[in-house]
Design a protein around this motif. Structure first.
Motif, PDB file in Angstrom:
ATOM      1  N   LEU A  39       5.513  11.183   4.561  1.00  0.00           N
ATOM      2  CA  LEU A  39       5.185   9.768   4.752  1.00  0.00           C
ATOM      3  C   LEU A  39       3.678   9.573   4.897  1.00  0.00           C
ATOM      4  O   LEU A  39       3.114   8.620   4.391  1.00  0.00           O
ATOM      5  CB  LEU A  39       5.894   9.231   6.003  1.00  0.00           C
ATOM      6  CG  LEU A  39       5.561   7.808   6.426  1.00  0.00           C
ATOM      7  CD1 LEU A  39       6.029   6.832   5.356  1.00  0.00           C
ATOM      8  CD2 LEU A  39       6.194   7.481   7.754  1.00  0.00           C
ATOM      9  N   HIS A  40       3.011  10.498   5.568  1.00  0.00           N
ATOM     10  CA  HIS A  40       1.587  10.343   5.847  1.00  0.00           C
ATOM     11  C   HIS A  40       0.748  10.964   4.744  1.00  0.00           C
ATOM     12  O   HIS A  40       1.040  12.028   4.253  1.00  0.00           O
ATOM     13  CB  HIS A  40       1.234  11.003   7.185  1.00  0.00           C
ATOM     14  CG  HIS A  40       2.099  10.515   8.294  1.00  0.00           C
ATOM     15  ND1 HIS A  40       1.974   9.266   8.838  1.00  0.00           N
ATOM     16  CD2 HIS A  40       3.124  11.107   8.952  1.00  0.00           C
ATOM     17  CE1 HIS A  40       2.879   9.108   9.779  1.00  0.00           C
ATOM     18  NE2 HIS A  40       3.591  10.207   9.869  1.00  0.00           N
ATOM     19  N   THR A  50       8.314   4.310   1.550  1.00  0.00           N
ATOM     20  CA  THR A  50       8.186   3.411   2.692  1.00  0.00           C
ATOM     21  C   THR A  50       8.634   4.125   3.960  1.00  0.00           C
ATOM     22  O   THR A  50       9.320   5.148   3.913  1.00  0.00           O
ATOM     23  CB  THR A  50       9.062   2.154   2.502  1.00  0.00           C
ATOM     24  OG1 THR A  50      10.441   2.541   2.535  1.00  0.00           O
ATOM     25  CG2 THR A  50       8.739   1.443   1.200  1.00  0.00           C
ATOM     26  N   LYS A  51       8.247   3.566   5.094  1.00  0.00           N
ATOM     27  CA  LYS A  51       8.656   4.148   6.372  1.00  0.00           C
ATOM     28  C   LYS A  51      10.177   4.139   6.509  1.00  0.00           C
ATOM     29  O   LYS A  51      10.773   5.094   6.985  1.00  0.00           O
ATOM     30  CB  LYS A  51       8.002   3.390   7.530  1.00  0.00           C
ATOM     31  CG  LYS A  51       8.243   4.034   8.864  1.00  0.00           C
ATOM     32  CD  LYS A  51       7.401   3.423   9.950  1.00  0.00           C
ATOM     33  CE  LYS A  51       7.613   4.210  11.232  1.00  0.00           C
ATOM     34  NZ  LYS A  51       6.603   3.960  12.210  1.00  0.00           N
ATOM     35  N   TYR A  54      11.569   6.933   4.471  1.00  0.00           N
ATOM     36  CA  TYR A  54      11.284   8.197   5.165  1.00  0.00           C
ATOM     37  C   TYR A  54      12.310   8.433   6.279  1.00  0.00           C
ATOM     38  O   TYR A  54      12.874   9.515   6.398  1.00  0.00           O
ATOM     39  CB  TYR A  54       9.866   8.157   5.733  1.00  0.00           C
ATOM     40  CG  TYR A  54       9.481   9.391   6.503  1.00  0.00           C
ATOM     41  CD1 TYR A  54       9.025  10.523   5.836  1.00  0.00           C
ATOM     42  CD2 TYR A  54       9.575   9.432   7.893  1.00  0.00           C
ATOM     43  CE1 TYR A  54       8.664  11.676   6.533  1.00  0.00           C
ATOM     44  CE2 TYR A  54       9.225  10.572   8.598  1.00  0.00           C
ATOM     45  CZ  TYR A  54       8.765  11.684   7.911  1.00  0.00           C
ATOM     46  OH  TYR A  54       8.420  12.824   8.608  1.00  0.00           O
TER      47      TYR A  54
END
Length: 139
Positions: A39-40, A50-51, A54
């Motif tokens: 994610l990062h 997207t979060k 994730y």
């Protein structure tokens, strides 16, 4: 060894379930899933996940591991490494004598899929065996 990155929800489960269901237990040493979602992005680039995606992937991986906690290992790369590096990471963690690499969006249709790939390797350990992939049509 299964590598996954930004996979459609449910396909990792399908792949792992079909391997567990259609592989003789005495031939299946382990399933290693290398999650390369990341994610990062510390390099300043935008993440393509997207979060919410994730979080859903993390939940799916936990559910998959619960299918067979003694056989399924999950490795999550801290940063995206790509498919080739993720396969190497999985291979380094593997403890079996023979490694099989499969995509995260496949289904084993035959209960003899592994035997067909193992036979040439057992006859000549320097052999590489490759699966055939059927076309999946959208209905």
């Amino acid at each position: 060894i299964i590598t996954t990155q930004n996979e459609v929800h449910g396909l990792i489960s399908l792949t792992a379930t079909s391997i567990l269901a259609r592989t003789p237990p005495e031939l299946l040493h382990e399933i290693i899933i290398v999650n390369d979602n990341g994610l990062h992005d510390d390099d300043g680039g935008a993440s393509i996940q997207t979060k919410e995606d994730y979080i859903n992937t993390q939940k799916e991986l936990k559910r998959v591991q619960q299918l067979s906690p003694s056989k399924i290992k999950i490795i999550t790369n801290p940063k995206p490494q790509g498919c080739a590096r993720s396969r190497i990471i999985g291979a380094q963690k593997a403890s079996a004598d023979i490694l099989m690499f499969v995509d995260s969006h496949i289904e084993m249709e035959s209960s003899t899929w592994l035997q067909h790939l193992l036979l040439p390797i057992l006859e000549n350990p320097r052999t590489m065996s490759i699966q055939t992939i059927d076309v999946m049509n959208d209905l």
